[in-house]
Design a protein around this motif. Sequence first.
Motif, mmCIF file in Angstrom:
data_model
loop_
_atom_site.group_PDB
_atom_site.id
_atom_site.type_symbol
_atom_site.label_atom_id
_atom_site.label_comp_id
_atom_site.label_asym_id
_atom_site.label_seq_id
_atom_site.Cartn_x
_atom_site.Cartn_y
_atom_site.Cartn_z
ATOM 1 N N LEU A 1 23.176 60.773 56.205
ATOM 2 C CA LEU A 1 21.759 60.826 55.860
ATOM 3 C C LEU A 1 21.255 62.265 55.821
ATOM 4 O O LEU A 1 20.542 62.664 54.885
ATOM 5 N N ASP A 2 21.653 63.059 56.793
ATOM 6 C CA ASP A 2 21.247 64.472 56.810
ATOM 7 C C ASP A 2 21.761 65.205 55.578
ATOM 8 O O ASP A 2 21.041 66.006 54.976
ATOM 9 N N PHE A 3 23.012 64.933 55.193
ATOM 10 C CA PHE A 3 23.566 65.561 54.004
ATOM 11 C C PHE A 3 22.774 65.147 52.762
ATOM 12 O O PHE A 3 22.389 65.988 51.954
ATOM 13 N N TYR A 4 22.530 63.865 52.599
ATOM 14 C CA TYR A 4 21.785 63.383 51.427
ATOM 15 C C TYR A 4 20.380 63.964 51.388
ATOM 16 O O TYR A 4 19.883 64.339 50.324
ATOM 17 N N ARG A 5 19.742 64.035 52.537
ATOM 18 C CA ARG A 5 18.401 64.638 52.589
ATOM 19 C C ARG A 5 18.458 66.118 52.218
ATOM 20 O O ARG A 5 17.595 66.610 51.485
ATOM 21 N N SER B 1 15.985 56.756 61.256
ATOM 22 C CA SER B 1 14.635 56.376 60.832
ATOM 23 C C SER B 1 14.305 56.933 59.455
ATOM 24 O O SER B 1 14.537 58.115 59.188
ATOM 25 N N PRO B 2 13.737 56.093 58.603
ATOM 26 C CA PRO B 2 13.349 56.572 57.273
ATOM 27 C C PRO B 2 12.212 57.582 57.365
ATOM 28 O O PRO B 2 11.316 57.451 58.201
ATOM 29 N N LEU B 3 12.279 58.570 56.510
ATOM 30 C CA LEU B 3 11.182 59.519 56.381
ATOM 31 C C LEU B 3 10.176 58.971 55.374
ATOM 32 O O LEU B 3 10.512 58.121 54.538
ATOM 33 N N GLU B 4 8.977 59.482 55.436
ATOM 34 C CA GLU B 4 7.968 59.087 54.461
ATOM 35 C C GLU B 4 8.508 59.363 53.057
ATOM 36 O O GLU B 4 9.070 60.428 52.804
ATOM 37 N N GLY B 5 8.392 58.387 52.199
ATOM 38 C CA GLY B 5 8.881 58.520 50.833
ATOM 39 C C GLY B 5 10.268 57.942 50.601
ATOM 40 O O GLY B 5 10.656 57.708 49.465
ATOM 41 N N GLN C 1 19.248 60.508 46.456
ATOM 42 C CA GLN C 1 18.632 59.203 46.655
ATOM 43 C C GLN C 1 19.224 58.479 47.859
ATOM 44 O O GLN C 1 20.447 58.399 48.007
ATOM 45 N N THR C 2 18.341 57.942 48.692
ATOM 46 C CA THR C 2 18.726 57.209 49.895
ATOM 47 C C THR C 2 17.943 55.904 49.964
ATOM 48 O O THR C 2 16.746 55.894 49.697
ATOM 49 N N GLU D 1 13.374 46.576 63.913
ATOM 50 C CA GLU D 1 13.080 47.932 63.432
ATOM 51 C C GLU D 1 14.362 48.724 63.176
ATOM 52 O O GLU D 1 15.357 48.572 63.891
ATOM 53 N N ILE D 2 14.320 49.582 62.169
ATOM 54 C CA ILE D 2 15.439 50.492 61.894
ATOM 55 C C ILE D 2 15.561 51.457 63.073
ATOM 56 O O ILE D 2 14.563 52.000 63.551
ATOM 57 N N ASN D 3 16.773 51.644 63.547
ATOM 58 C CA ASN D 3 17.023 52.474 64.727
ATOM 59 C C ASN D 3 16.617 53.911 64.483
ATOM 60 O O ASN D 3 16.785 54.450 63.389
#
Length: 185
Positions: A37-41, A76-80, A46-47, A70-72
Amino acid sequence: MKKTALILVDIQNDYFPNGRMELYETEKAAANARKLLDFYRSKDMQTFHIQHIFPSPDAPFFVEGTEGVEINEAVSPLEGEIVIQKNYPNSFRETHLLQYLQEADIEHVVICGMMSHMCIDATARAAVDLGFQCTVIEDACTSPDITVHNRTIPAIDVHDTFMAALGSLYADIKTTETYLELVQN
């Protein structure tokens, strides 16, 4: 390189220690998912976060309105970032996932998350059947022990068997480290 999206499947609190359906080494799988997730961000790629919700309040886990659904916080998803709610193991079934992937011209999906033998398997197979190239990050996935005919099959054996099956025709199976080395070079 094909346009790629990361799909994080069901990394939800009920699968972690003290949850209603604890899986094997969830923290390890979630930590690896976080690296992806950090790499994709960092690359603004797109995630998609998939969140399983059982529609019945009598469900054994993932009950709407509970902390377990809830997602752990590890991912956690960021806004957007898009969160897609589902009611079935296959992340494409009765959701907008396919539409989002098509709108973004995605050709390759990278899948990680929970329940290797169920939701990861169903989602990966559906992705390939829908025409996507698929990679599953095996050490960012996990399963529980399962029982059949009064015999318990250890989670690691369940997981490894499903990774081997997916790797035979459906998906490229990589570790987090191997995948990140490949895409960073």
